[in-house]
Write a protein that holds these residues in place. Structure first.
Motif, PDB file in Angstrom:
ATOM      1  N   VAL A 111       1.326  -1.137   0.062  1.00 43.19           N
ATOM      2  CA  VAL A 111      -0.285   0.050   0.230  1.00 43.19           C
ATOM      3  C   VAL A 111       0.932   1.141  -0.119  1.00 43.19           C
ATOM      4  O   VAL A 111       1.559   1.365   1.021  1.00 43.19           O
ATOM      5  CB  VAL A 111      -1.107  -0.361   1.393  1.00 43.19           C
ATOM      6  N   LYS A 112       0.935   1.778  -0.913  1.00 46.18           N
ATOM      7  CA  LYS A 112       1.632   2.909  -1.301  1.00 46.18           C
ATOM      8  C   LYS A 112       0.465   4.121  -0.240  1.00 46.18           C
ATOM      9  O   LYS A 112      -0.013   4.344  -0.948  1.00 46.18           O
ATOM     10  CB  LYS A 112       1.705   4.161  -2.494  1.00 46.18           C
ATOM     11  N   ASP A 113       1.247   4.474   1.004  1.00 46.19           N
ATOM     12  CA  ASP A 113       0.450   5.100   1.506  1.00 46.19           C
ATOM     13  C   ASP A 113       0.182   6.772   2.139  1.00 46.19           C
ATOM     14  O   ASP A 113       0.850   7.323   2.789  1.00 46.19           O
ATOM     15  CB  ASP A 113       0.132   5.149   3.070  1.00 46.19           C
ATOM     16  N   ASP A 114      -0.556   6.894   0.798  1.00 43.30           N
ATOM     17  CA  ASP A 114       0.028   8.851   0.677  1.00 43.30           C
ATOM     18  C   ASP A 114      -1.168   9.527   1.917  1.00 43.30           C
ATOM     19  O   ASP A 114      -1.190  11.048   1.735  1.00 43.30           O
ATOM     20  CB  ASP A 114      -0.996   9.386  -0.439  1.00 43.30           C
ATOM     21  N   THR A 384       1.771  -6.640  -6.612  1.00 40.16           N
ATOM     22  CA  THR A 384       1.078  -5.220  -6.863  1.00 40.16           C
ATOM     23  C   THR A 384       0.888  -5.010  -5.717  1.00 40.16           C
ATOM     24  O   THR A 384       1.002  -4.479  -4.902  1.00 40.16           O
ATOM     25  CB  THR A 384      -1.006  -6.149  -6.484  1.00 40.16           C
ATOM     26  N   VAL A 385       0.665  -3.126  -5.746  1.00 44.10           N
ATOM     27  CA  VAL A 385       0.643  -2.012  -5.747  1.00 44.10           C
ATOM     28  C   VAL A 385      -0.556  -1.160  -5.592  1.00 44.10           C
ATOM     29  O   VAL A 385      -1.135  -1.500  -6.331  1.00 44.10           O
ATOM     30  CB  VAL A 385       2.334  -0.965  -5.038  1.00 44.10           C
ATOM     31  N   ILE A 386      -0.769  -0.670  -4.321  1.00 42.41           N
ATOM     32  CA  ILE A 386      -2.332   0.119  -4.767  1.00 42.41           C
ATOM     33  C   ILE A 386      -2.115   1.228  -3.899  1.00 42.41           C
ATOM     34  O   ILE A 386      -0.832   0.864  -2.957  1.00 42.41           O
ATOM     35  CB  ILE A 386      -3.508  -0.781  -3.976  1.00 42.41           C
ATOM     36  N   ILE A 387      -2.519   2.196  -4.395  1.00 39.99           N
ATOM     37  CA  ILE A 387      -2.647   3.811  -4.162  1.00 39.99           C
ATOM     38  C   ILE A 387      -3.828   3.768  -3.033  1.00 39.99           C
ATOM     39  O   ILE A 387      -4.587   4.131  -3.367  1.00 39.99           O
ATOM     40  CB  ILE A 387      -2.830   4.706  -5.314  1.00 39.99           C
ATOM     41  N   ASN A 388      -3.130   4.163  -1.632  1.00 40.87           N
ATOM     42  CA  ASN A 388      -3.907   5.085  -0.694  1.00 40.87           C
ATOM     43  C   ASN A 388      -4.112   6.503  -1.199  1.00 40.87           C
ATOM     44  O   ASN A 388      -2.965   7.210  -0.433  1.00 40.87           O
ATOM     45  CB  ASN A 388      -3.823   4.500   0.949  1.00 40.87           C
ATOM     46  N   SER A 389      -4.640   7.085  -0.786  1.00 35.46           N
ATOM     47  CA  SER A 389      -4.859   8.597  -2.143  1.00 35.46           C
ATOM     48  C   SER A 389      -5.063   9.690  -0.994  1.00 35.46           C
ATOM     49  O   SER A 389      -4.568  10.839  -0.921  1.00 35.46           O
ATOM     50  CB  SER A 389      -5.613   9.137  -3.286  1.00 35.46           C
TER      51      SER A 389
END
Lengths: 422, 422
Positions: A111-114, A384-389
């Motif tokens: 999770v790319k945690d923005d 897999t990577v998901i974006i937490n925007s």
């Protein structure tokens, strides 16, 4: 290409846009000079920044600051960009989401945690990039139409930069979103009408008023480049490589297309191996014009009237719609959508498994990931990577009725035991 | 000193607490072995972790992860701590606050912005340190009494770590604070009573139930060490040196005393020059027992009944009171307090000048900084750091009545011009 003079009183300095050399039309390919322009003079298509990159090394980037400015050579910003006061967004956590992966039957998930950005959404990235362009173009007012995350990011960035900000919102916006923008002390203008009315007014003002930089309108070519830093950070944080699959929330579609652009640039520059990747888009069913066009096999998107709890994704006529369709089809990805009920379940799933509280847009992304796996559209064995925007603190209402105390007890040890809490 | 066996079924592994070698009483100095202990067997005084440090280099730390675990050799955690799922707190931004400095007449000011942590307060640091101890001690339940930031941090960390969490709150807690804890899916227990009642119940359960780790009660010696990372990061981010003055919000006082301990350790280890520094404490007047004791010249603190909007600092009987007084006096600092009105102005001042939206505790700190300068108690020419310990999104009510749109206009360019917005 020489640099332009956008106003009578301001000359753009050499290197104002880093390695950016021109604007090019995404529709017809016509080139124009760098300036406060956003629509092609030939065909009115959207403009984007083009570059002539020198050799750029990993070591050069790694020696930079721990924020988006480490990627200065890849952005339309000057080499001294970090020396101007800014909110210092980026370099957010990339979280190894092992618990969620197990629950969904995925081999490897990140999770790319923005939500870790200064105002807790990815908008701080694009606003920082727009702010640099605004300064370099000699523009004096930093503005936007918005209903939430963008308003926060613009007001905060302007406060720190010491530039006048004017943020336009629909007058019926929820009180918490008004507070989180107004607190920064810029000019907040309530407009009688809905978001479409506000947006239209913004475009009108941008056309009339010299020196007004509406971040997502007339400085949009510079603004949107900021989203490339999500791709750069993911690749660097994975040890300089591109993941096989990425799931990205889609509103205008800009973030998705810029992540694709970012991976492509890294490959071309030899900063990573140019391995294949698939880009997936996530929409809420109540505003899913791109997912619908994808399923229908169309190249263009039919506008819809949004009706979803995922307000930050509720753009019924997405500017980057055709480009999103192109990226998904070219890379072998899919654009999918999920119901509001699934969005709420997605928020709770991510919180329960990884301790990350996301806003509704993140709920859309998690739920879409789940649906893509269940329908066999995403390979569970590919990394897999998901974006937490964004951040759940901004959309508390979404889960307000779903969670609460398990039990209420008197303040005694006996009561604790009787309640079966041991 | 050998390691202990805290339960019948669990043996503590070698290196479970890194370079930590024992617990020592902060009151009488008596030493005891590492274990789930928090009160001295001799005098019931509070215990803290003692170490035997090997040589530690800057390069070793700089090669570590970009979170608090880069300081593993200085914390009571094992060398492999980063390999266990955790929220990865720390390494938050240190912001050069030039605008605020100019407004206050300071030469150089930095804001250590801990709102960038995973659940947006410094509590993620101490909870991460407590979680490691809980795991190493073989304890099975991760718990706390709390009214806000700590509840969020415990529930999130437990979710990610896959350990059972039980968070106890007063039953009349505001709905947003309930949501932001309950969303992580642990057990949330509402208790009939106020925070003091909840706290008392927690101590009772900790005494009765083997394997329950109340982070701020029976694993407090490990928990509180996490706050040292604020000192480590400030020093490293300044280029490995100690600032001359630091202003820190004070609730229990633990954060303040641990920042002092952190600077001292860095100096002793030769990681920085052991230069002089002054530690200042900030309280809200409605809960200022330590500031009062400081002014009165007392060594002990007389408990008060809190009445302030700064709820996260509202501890009427602060555990570390005497130690806070000692640190302030020893370093030449001051403990000062400010009114709720000043707190609100402090929140707005920081947001307007630096684009940082802080919670009420941060408002206390900014307002105290201002007061210290105005009263000549803090040197405006000495480099100063203030701690922003939390996020304004969690205490919106504090500024809700103070900020809002400047104007409401119809959605037309003419209306925009007539409103004088050009």
């Amino acid at each position: 290409m020489s640099l332009s003079t956008p106003t009578a009183t301001h000359t753009i300095r050499a290197g104002a846009f880093g390695n950016g050399t021109h604007l090019s039309c995404r529709a017809c390919g016509a080139k124009s000079e760098l300036g406060p322009f956003y629509a092609c003079m030939e065909c009115f298509g959207p403009l984007e920044v083009g570059y002539e990159f020198p050799a750029i090394t990993r070591a050069q980037i790694e020696a930079g600051p721990k924020n988006i400015w480490r990627y200065q050579p890849l952005l339309p910003v000057p080499v001294d960009v970090a020396s101007f006061p800014n909110t210092e967004p980026g370099y957010t956590r990339l979280i190894d989401a092992g618990n969620l992966a197990r629950e969904l039957g995925l081999r490897k998930l990140w999770v790319k945690d923005d939500s870790g950005n200064p105002t807790h959404s990815f908008k701080d990235r694009v606003v920082a990039s727009a702010l640099s362009a605004t300064r370099e173009l000699g523009m004096k007012v930093f503005a936007c139409p918005s209903t939430g995350n963008l308003a926060n990011a613009v007001a905060a960035a302007a406060a720190r930069a010491g530039i006048r900000s004017v943020v336009f919102i629909p007058q019926d916006l929820e009180r918490p979103k008004i507070i989180t923008t107004a607190v920064y002390g810029g000019t907040l203008v309530a407009v009688e009408g809905n978001y479409d009315d506000v947006n239209k007014l913004a475009s009108e003002i941008a056309g009339e008023e010299e020196g007004w930089a509406f971040v997502n309108v007339n400085v949009r070519p510079y603004y949107s480049e900021g989203s490339k830093t999500l791709a750069f950070e993911i690749a660097e944080q994975l040890g300089w490589r591109i993941p096989q699959q990425v799931v990205i929330p889609v509103a205008s579609g800009s973030q998705l297309t810029k992540i694709d652009k970012g991976f492509t640039e890294l490959g071309k520059l030899g900063l990573v191996d140019a391995t294949d990747y698939k880009i997936y888009g996530a929409q809420a069913t109540g505003c899913s014009p791109i997912a619908q066009a994808f399923r229908d096999g169309y190249d263009v998107v039919k506008p819809v009237k949004p009706d979803t709890i995922a307000k930050s994704l509720a753009i019924g006529n997405p500017a980057d719609g055709p480009y999103v369709l192109d990226v998904a089809r070219r890379t072998g990805g899919v654009i999918e959508d999920v119901s509001d009920e699934e969005v709420i379940e997605g928020i709770q799933l991510l919180a329960r498994t990884e301790g990350i509280f996301t806003e509704t847009a993140g709920g859309v992304t998690v739920a879409t990931l789940k649906k893509l796996i269940e329908t066999g559209q995403l390979d569970p064995d590919a990394e897999t990577v998901i974006i937490n925007s964004g951040d759940g603190l901004k959309t508390l209402d979404a889960v307000a009725d779903r969670v609460g105390p398990k039990v209420t007890i008197p303040a005694s040890y006996d009561a604790f035991v009787k309640a079966g809490l041991q």
